[in-house]
Design a protein around this motif. Structure first.
Motif, PDB file in Angstrom:
ATOM      1  N   ASP A  77       5.316  -3.988  -5.111  1.00  0.00           N
ATOM      2  CA  ASP A  77       4.055  -3.810  -4.384  1.00  0.00           C
ATOM      3  C   ASP A  77       4.254  -4.086  -2.901  1.00  0.00           C
ATOM      4  OD1 ASP A  77       2.568  -3.151  -6.638  1.00  0.00           O
ATOM      5  OD2 ASP A  77       2.146  -5.260  -7.116  1.00  0.00           O
ATOM      6  N   LYS A  80      -1.135  -2.089   1.283  1.00  0.00           N
ATOM      7  CA  LYS A  80      -1.580  -0.713   1.106  1.00  0.00           C
ATOM      8  C   LYS A  80      -1.878   0.008   2.418  1.00  0.00           C
ATOM      9  CE  LYS A  80      -1.276  -1.388  -3.282  1.00  0.00           C
ATOM     10  NZ  LYS A  80      -0.062  -0.917  -3.985  1.00  0.00           N
ATOM     11  N   ARG A  99      -2.112   9.394  -5.410  1.00  0.00           N
ATOM     12  CA  ARG A  99      -1.901   8.697  -6.679  1.00  0.00           C
ATOM     13  C   ARG A  99      -2.589   9.417  -7.840  1.00  0.00           C
ATOM     14  NH1 ARG A  99      -2.825   2.995  -3.609  1.00  0.00           N
ATOM     15  NH2 ARG A  99      -0.636   2.690  -2.979  1.00  0.00           N
ATOM     16  N   GLU A 105       2.363   5.403  -8.054  1.00  0.00           N
ATOM     17  CA  GLU A 105       1.903   4.559  -6.962  1.00  0.00           C
ATOM     18  C   GLU A 105       2.385   5.029  -5.608  1.00  0.00           C
ATOM     19  OE1 GLU A 105      -0.269   1.705  -6.868  1.00  0.00           O
ATOM     20  OE2 GLU A 105      -0.766   2.797  -8.696  1.00  0.00           O
TER      21      GLU A 105
END
Length: 302
Positions: A77, A80, A99, A105
């Protein structure tokens, strides 16, 4: 409602109602303009009769590359929207749309499985996800794949496909170029092969970093490979470029690419390279499966 429909009993109307037709039943070849039935395209590994190699996503890449099953490794991760970027729409909206479209992702997907009996870490760059652009998530995906290969002592194969760096992440995107370069150096220090398969298109910062650092460079036929696009170069130098400039075959002739390989032969070529570099002996599962497979028509024929 027509007079015939009024006289036809409802049950009969239902039996003969119009069936839904898939939108992708036929696909137009960008090279020849020929309409290709999607089942024939699938059987030909998404290579048209004219020899055009259609862009494909990670699932098909893994299927066409590995001997059998594979396991996927999750991409780390990342923030964003670190710059809170917005043009005609917010960056978060573009990410959400990509997405939803791809079911992933970000642009990178990692798979681990056997190629010719050699356990291999494979990284696939998905052009369908915002043009395969290199951002923080893609950079972390590359580094994760390299560290996975080092941890399990496997070679690494990367399928590149990108329009360049992701503008919505600014300098954070450009930072992925040196970061991925360092990850390639880690593979070299570990004595593990790093193979690059250049697919259409591979451009921009990707070409300027990990796409041109392989021990072996393979390209699919007709793939566009370069830093700036041909149109930009022509406008800059004010000269007409030679035919086929920046295409895989042109770069093979100039020594920038080691081999141009048709998609149907790619797994066999990769297996032989990997088995040689990893000093594996014994039966080659990829070669055995090729001998049992039905030969596809050569794109150069007809």
């Amino acid at each position: 409602m027509s007079w015939l429909e009024k006289l036809t009993p409802p049950g009969v109307q239902k039996m003969f109602s119009k069936r839904d037709t898939p939108e992708n039943l036929w696909v137009k070849c960008p090279v020849s303009g020929e309409m290709v039935f999607h089942k024939d395209l699938e059987a030909g590994l998404y290579v048209t009769p004219a020899g055009h190699h259609m862009r494909i996503g990670p699932d098909l890449r893994f299927k066409f590359t590995f001997d059998g099953d594979w396991r996927e490794i999750a991409i780390p991760d990342v923030p964003k929207d670190p710059l809170k970027f917005k043009d005609d729409k917010p960056y978060t909206s573009r990410l959400s749309a990509a997405r939803k479209k791809t079911g992933r992702e970000d642009a990178m997907a990692i798979g681990v499985g056997n190629i010719g009996g050699v356990e291999t870490t494979v990284l696939v760059q998905d052009f369908a996800f915002m043009g395969g652009s290199l951002g923080m998530a893609a950079g972390e995906g590359f580094i994760k794949a390299a560290h996975t290969a080092i941890e399990h002592r496997t070679p690494m194969v990367v399928f590149t496909a990108a329009g360049g760096a992701r503008m919505q992440e600014g300098c954070l995107s450009l930072m992925q170029m040196p970061r991925t370069t360092l990850a390639v150096e880690e593979l070299r220090e570990a004595g593990l092969p790093y193979i690059v398969v250049l697919t259409d298109p591979t451009t921009g910062g990707v070409t300027a970093s990990y796409a041109m650092l392989g021990d072996v460079h393979i390209a699919e036929p007709g793939a566009l490979i370069g830093f700036a696009g041909p149109r930009v170069i022509e406008q800059t130098i004010r000269e007409k470029l030679p035919p086929g400039f920046q295409r895989a075959e042109y770069l093979l002739d100039k020594g920038m690419v080691d081999k141009v390989v048709h998609r149907r032969d790619l797994r066999g070529v990769l297996s032989r390279i990997l088995r040689t570099l990893m000093k594996r002996t014994g039966p080659n599962p990829a070669a055995e499966s090729e001998s049992r497979a039905v030969a596809l028509p050569d794109s150069r024929e007809g």
